[in-house]
Scaffold this motif. Structure first.
Motif, PDB file in Angstrom:
ATOM      1  N   ALA A 190     -42.354  -5.334  30.935  1.00 35.49           N
ATOM      2  CA  ALA A 190     -42.730  -5.367  32.353  1.00 35.49           C
ATOM      3  C   ALA A 190     -41.672  -6.094  33.175  1.00 35.49           C
ATOM      4  CB  ALA A 190     -44.090  -6.035  32.522  1.00 35.49           C
ATOM      5  N   ASP A 191     -41.167  -7.208  32.652  1.00 36.14           N
ATOM      6  CA  ASP A 191     -40.136  -7.966  33.379  1.00 36.14           C
ATOM      7  C   ASP A 191     -38.838  -7.168  33.503  1.00 36.14           C
ATOM      8  OD1 ASP A 191     -41.822 -10.112  33.779  1.00 36.14           O
ATOM      9  OD2 ASP A 191     -41.090 -11.223  32.035  1.00 36.14           O
ATOM     10  N   ILE A 192     -38.447  -6.481  32.434  1.00 34.73           N
ATOM     11  CA  ILE A 192     -37.237  -5.659  32.484  1.00 34.73           C
ATOM     12  C   ILE A 192     -37.403  -4.543  33.511  1.00 34.73           C
ATOM     13  CG2 ILE A 192     -35.843  -4.003  31.164  1.00 34.73           C
ATOM     14  CD1 ILE A 192     -36.386  -5.838  28.701  1.00 34.73           C
ATOM     15  N   GLY A 193     -38.591  -3.931  33.534  1.00 34.62           N
ATOM     16  CA  GLY A 193     -38.862  -2.895  34.529  1.00 34.62           C
ATOM     17  C   GLY A 193     -38.782  -3.422  35.945  1.00 34.62           C
TER      18      GLY A 193
ATOM     19  N   LYS B 260     -34.791   0.496  32.534  1.00 37.51           N
ATOM     20  CA  LYS B 260     -35.645   1.592  32.092  1.00 37.51           C
ATOM     21  C   LYS B 260     -36.367   1.147  30.818  1.00 37.51           C
ATOM     22  CE  LYS B 260     -35.814   6.355  30.679  1.00 37.51           C
ATOM     23  NZ  LYS B 260     -35.120   7.441  30.057  1.00 37.51           N
ATOM     24  N   VAL B 261     -37.676   1.218  30.828  1.00 37.97           N
ATOM     25  CA  VAL B 261     -38.454   0.872  29.652  1.00 37.97           C
ATOM     26  C   VAL B 261     -39.436   1.983  29.338  1.00 37.97           C
ATOM     27  CG1 VAL B 261     -38.263  -1.626  29.996  1.00 37.97           C
ATOM     28  CG2 VAL B 261     -40.148  -0.393  31.046  1.00 37.97           C
ATOM     29  N   GLU B 262     -39.793   2.112  28.071  1.00 39.49           N
ATOM     30  CA  GLU B 262     -40.780   3.085  27.623  1.00 39.49           C
ATOM     31  C   GLU B 262     -41.656   2.442  26.570  1.00 39.49           C
ATOM     32  OE1 GLU B 262     -39.210   6.880  26.454  1.00 39.49           O
ATOM     33  OE2 GLU B 262     -37.567   6.710  27.870  1.00 39.49           O
ATOM     34  N   PHE B 263     -42.934   2.812  26.556  1.00 39.33           N
ATOM     35  CA  PHE B 263     -43.853   2.364  25.515  1.00 39.33           C
ATOM     36  C   PHE B 263     -44.033   3.493  24.519  1.00 39.33           C
ATOM     37  CE2 PHE B 263     -44.890  -0.587  28.875  1.00 39.33           C
ATOM     38  CZ  PHE B 263     -45.072  -1.781  28.187  1.00 39.33           C
ATOM     39  N   ILE B 264     -43.883   3.182  23.254  1.00 39.99           N
ATOM     40  CA  ILE B 264     -44.059   4.161  22.183  1.00 39.99           C
ATOM     41  C   ILE B 264     -45.303   3.775  21.413  1.00 39.99           C
ATOM     42  CG2 ILE B 264     -43.060   5.136  20.097  1.00 39.99           C
ATOM     43  CD1 ILE B 264     -40.312   4.338  21.246  1.00 39.99           C
TER      44      ILE B 264
END
Length: 50
Positions: free
Chosen positions: A37-40, A45-49
């Motif tokens: 969340a902080d990086i976003g 760019k972040v993704e949850f797998i």
């Protein structure tokens, strides 16, 4: 977002044992989710797998 479910007990249960907790709290996010969340928020760019 994930939730950390935290139960306070007077001791750790033995294997297979159920004990009564003293308190219960829910906290939003856990380490990996909070970091993502902080990086976003910083524009990454972040993704949850699953």
């Amino acid at each position: 977002m994930n939730m950390a479910l935290v139960v306070k007990t007077v001791r750790n249960p033995e294997k297979g044992e159920t004990i009564i907790g003293e308190s219960f709290n829910e906290f939003p996010g856990v380490k990996g989710a909070n970091q993502a969340a902080d990086i976003g928020k910083l524009g990454g760019k972040v993704e949850f797998i699953r």
